[in-house]
Design a protein around this motif. Sequence first.
Motif, short mmCIF file in Angstrom:
data_model
loop_
_atom_site.label_atom_id
_atom_site.label_comp_id
_atom_site.label_asym_id
_atom_site.label_seq_id
_atom_site.Cartn_x
_atom_site.Cartn_y
_atom_site.Cartn_z
N ASN A 23 5.32 -1.78 -3.53
CA ASN A 23 4.14 -0.97 -3.82
C ASN A 23 3.41 -1.45 -5.08
OD1 ASN A 23 3.36 2.28 -5.00
ND2 ASN A 23 2.37 1.31 -3.26
N ASN A 24 2.09 -1.58 -4.95
CA ASN A 24 1.21 -1.98 -6.06
C ASN A 24 1.44 -3.40 -6.56
OD1 ASN A 24 -0.18 0.54 -6.20
ND2 ASN A 24 1.53 1.42 -7.37
N ASN B 96 0.79 -1.23 0.00
CA ASN B 96 0.00 0.00 0.00
C ASN B 96 0.82 1.28 0.00
OD1 ASN B 96 -2.35 -1.50 0.10
ND2 ASN B 96 -2.73 -1.16 2.28
N THR C 48 -3.60 -0.59 5.63
CA THR C 48 -2.42 -1.26 6.13
C THR C 48 -2.69 -1.91 7.48
OG1 THR C 48 -0.93 0.25 4.96
CG2 THR C 48 -0.03 -0.88 6.88
N THR D 85 3.07 8.77 1.78
CA THR D 85 1.77 8.25 1.33
C THR D 85 0.68 9.26 1.68
OG1 THR D 85 2.56 5.99 1.75
CG2 THR D 85 0.18 6.30 1.47
N TYR E 280 7.97 0.99 8.86
CA TYR E 280 7.72 1.75 7.63
C TYR E 280 7.66 3.26 7.90
CZ TYR E 280 6.74 -2.45 4.91
OH TYR E 280 6.85 -3.64 4.24
N HIS F 186 7.60 6.03 5.23
CA HIS F 186 6.63 5.85 4.14
C HIS F 186 5.27 6.47 4.44
CE1 HIS F 186 9.20 3.13 1.75
NE2 HIS F 186 9.70 2.83 2.94
N THR G 238 3.52 4.31 -0.41
CA THR G 238 4.31 4.94 -1.46
C THR G 238 5.81 4.75 -1.23
OG1 THR G 238 2.58 6.60 -1.76
CG2 THR G 238 4.75 7.14 -2.62
N LYS G 239 6.51 4.47 -2.31
CA LYS G 239 7.96 4.28 -2.34
C LYS G 239 8.42 2.98 -1.69
CE LYS G 239 9.22 9.11 -2.93
NZ LYS G 239 10.09 10.23 -2.48
N SER G 240 7.50 2.14 -1.23
CA SER G 240 7.88 0.79 -0.84
C SER G 240 8.25 0.02 -2.10
CB SER G 240 6.72 0.09 -0.12
OG SER G 240 6.90 -1.32 -0.14
#
Length: 241
Positions: A40-41, A33, A127, A118, A111, A114, A35-37
């Motif tokens: 992600n997606n 979920n 999450t 996000t 996290y 992040h 961003t920048k993980s």
Amino acid sequence: MKEMNSIPVQALGEFIGTFILVLLGDGVCAGVNLTKSKANNSGWVVISLGWGFAVTMGIYTSAFLGPAHLNPAVTIGMALANKFPWSGVLLFIIAQMLGAFLGALLVWVHYLPHWQATKDKELILGTFATGPAIRNYFANFMSEVIGTFVLVFSLLAFTRGQFTAGLTPVIVGILIIAIGLSLGGTTGYAINPARDLAPRLAHALLPIKNKGGSDWKYSWVPVLGPVVGGILGAVLFIILP
């Protein structure tokens, strides 16, 4: 025959196992979920696999202390089926809730950068806690009932069979993956009150960047639905020859 640990020691196992379960389970949700993980997606299949592996690891890390229910609905179902004493139910549920809260807390820490990156409040809540794809309380409730019915009845059915020593946690993990892939798309398949309620509380209390509300008006669904489903699974098991 191996002597069983006392109920308090078994409850410690529930705390540890549910902690690992939520740390890894909410962890995969965060990875997908946020961003920048790097994950992600990566999608629903990854989440379903991650939760199945999380359950397996939760069981392996706690089964030496007790039965590794890791789920109030499972504990209640096992008690109804005379597989667990009612005297230990409340302590188990408390331990499961505390373990789930700690797991969610460490996901937040893990996290930490992040959350700032996000901006989507629903993804941040997702999450920690489940939510419906289409909000329809009756349909959402029935999804949780059906998913947990399959879980608890299957776990009880497993007690009548035999698996190779040490293999049961893997089979249970596969069961969780199957439920997630086949039935989880409607509500995110909590099928576990502790897995949803304790992390939702963590979401409400922690100073998480960019978070919105914790959707308490929905929170009864992933608590009562699994309890009802667990009871129905136990009842079916009891009445079968």
